[in-house]
Design a protein around this motif. Structure first.
Motif, PDB file in Angstrom:
ATOM      1  N   VAL A 292      -2.395  30.736   9.714  1.00  0.00           N
ATOM      2  CA  VAL A 292      -1.121  30.645  10.436  1.00  0.00           C
ATOM      3  C   VAL A 292      -0.984  31.809  11.409  1.00  0.00           C
ATOM      4  O   VAL A 292      -0.584  31.623  12.575  1.00  0.00           O
ATOM      5  CB  VAL A 292       0.071  30.612   9.435  1.00  0.00           C
ATOM      6  N   LEU A 293      -1.356  33.013  10.982  1.00  0.00           N
ATOM      7  CA  LEU A 293      -1.246  34.167  11.863  1.00  0.00           C
ATOM      8  C   LEU A 293      -2.228  34.102  13.029  1.00  0.00           C
ATOM      9  O   LEU A 293      -1.893  34.484  14.154  1.00  0.00           O
ATOM     10  CB  LEU A 293      -1.480  35.455  11.058  1.00  0.00           C
ATOM     11  N   ILE A 294      -3.424  33.619  12.792  1.00  0.00           N
ATOM     12  CA  ILE A 294      -4.440  33.506  13.860  1.00  0.00           C
ATOM     13  C   ILE A 294      -3.991  32.488  14.918  1.00  0.00           C
ATOM     14  O   ILE A 294      -4.178  32.700  16.112  1.00  0.00           O
ATOM     15  CB  ILE A 294      -5.810  33.080  13.280  1.00  0.00           C
TER      16      ILE A 294
ATOM     17  N   PRO B 196      -6.189  34.328  -9.380  1.00  0.00           N
ATOM     18  CA  PRO B 196      -6.739  35.081  -8.242  1.00  0.00           C
ATOM     19  C   PRO B 196      -7.351  34.177  -7.159  1.00  0.00           C
ATOM     20  O   PRO B 196      -7.185  34.439  -5.967  1.00  0.00           O
ATOM     21  CB  PRO B 196      -7.795  35.985  -8.882  1.00  0.00           C
ATOM     22  N   ARG B 197      -8.035  33.123  -7.571  1.00  0.00           N
ATOM     23  CA  ARG B 197      -8.619  32.206  -6.579  1.00  0.00           C
ATOM     24  C   ARG B 197      -7.535  31.480  -5.795  1.00  0.00           C
ATOM     25  O   ARG B 197      -7.626  31.329  -4.585  1.00  0.00           O
ATOM     26  CB  ARG B 197      -9.535  31.182  -7.251  1.00  0.00           C
TER      27      ARG B 197
ATOM     28  N   GLN C 191     -13.436  25.479   4.176  1.00  0.00           N
ATOM     29  CA  GLN C 191     -14.547  25.801   3.287  1.00  0.00           C
ATOM     30  C   GLN C 191     -14.040  26.372   1.962  1.00  0.00           C
ATOM     31  O   GLN C 191     -14.549  26.023   0.899  1.00  0.00           O
ATOM     32  CB  GLN C 191     -15.484  26.820   3.947  1.00  0.00           C
ATOM     33  N   MET C 192     -13.040  27.239   2.038  1.00  0.00           N
ATOM     34  CA  MET C 192     -12.538  27.863   0.825  1.00  0.00           C
ATOM     35  C   MET C 192     -11.854  26.844  -0.084  1.00  0.00           C
ATOM     36  O   MET C 192     -12.084  26.826  -1.298  1.00  0.00           O
ATOM     37  CB  MET C 192     -11.569  28.996   1.183  1.00  0.00           C
TER      38      MET C 192
ATOM     39  N   LEU D 249      -3.574  33.290   0.618  1.00  0.00           N
ATOM     40  CA  LEU D 249      -3.666  34.361   1.623  1.00  0.00           C
ATOM     41  C   LEU D 249      -4.503  33.910   2.816  1.00  0.00           C
ATOM     42  O   LEU D 249      -4.187  34.234   3.966  1.00  0.00           O
ATOM     43  CB  LEU D 249      -4.250  35.624   0.996  1.00  0.00           C
ATOM     44  N   LEU D 250      -5.555  33.175   2.545  1.00  0.00           N
ATOM     45  CA  LEU D 250      -6.394  32.653   3.625  1.00  0.00           C
ATOM     46  C   LEU D 250      -5.597  31.711   4.517  1.00  0.00           C
ATOM     47  O   LEU D 250      -5.686  31.784   5.746  1.00  0.00           O
ATOM     48  CB  LEU D 250      -7.608  31.955   3.039  1.00  0.00           C
TER      49      LEU D 250
END
Length: 148
Positions: free
Chosen positions: A144-146, A131-132, A108-109, A138-139
């Motif tokens: 990857v971490l999830i 910034p976007r 979505q992002m 970062l998202l």
């Protein structure tokens, strides 16, 4: 402060509702032995809820003249909702709710940043900036971490 707090809380609540929806639809898929019928049931209940909301808000039925002015592609939101439900019903049991939602939000992002940048489907154009792009990076790191 309240002007941003309430909409933010409601948006977070919408996110919670997506997780609940996916868990319920996954359970319904198992109970019905059918991904298609569990998705159909989800949409049937959703349709009934939206009809009740329209009646409760006393929204008038749009006229044929109003409906005829909507571009042909403006009617296909439900198609993409059905794609979402169908994929969720299949994928949540396979990859888990957290991974599915993390990938969902990442998709979505990425799409949102692109749609904003190019003004796709009548959205106001908002250029991609550092910034976007950092937020998207970062998202993706979070995805990857999830998944680990």
């Amino acid at each position: 402060m309240l002007q941003i707090l309430l909409p933010s809380a409601l948006a977070a609540l919408a996110g919670v509702s997506i997780v609940v929806q996916q868990a319920l639809n996954a359970n319904l898929r198992v109970a019905l032995h059918s991904a298609a019928w569990s998705g159909f049931a989800s949409y049937a209940v959703g349709l009934a809820c939206m009809a009740i909301l329209a009646l409760a808000l006393r929204d008038p039925l749009p006229s044929a003249a109003v409906a005829s002015r909507i571009p042909w592609w403006g009617w296909f939101g439900g198609l993409f909702g059905a794609i979402f439900i169908a994929l969720a019903v299949f994928l949540v049991p396979q990859i888990g709710a957290a991974t599915f939602i993390a990938l969902l939000i990442a998709g979505q992002m990425i799409a949102s940043v692109g749609f904003d940048h190019f003004g796709v489907l009548g959205l106001e154009q908002r250029s991609v900036d550092l910034p976007r792009l950092l937020g998207v990076a970062l998202l993706m790191s979070g995805v990857v971490l999830i998944r680990r």
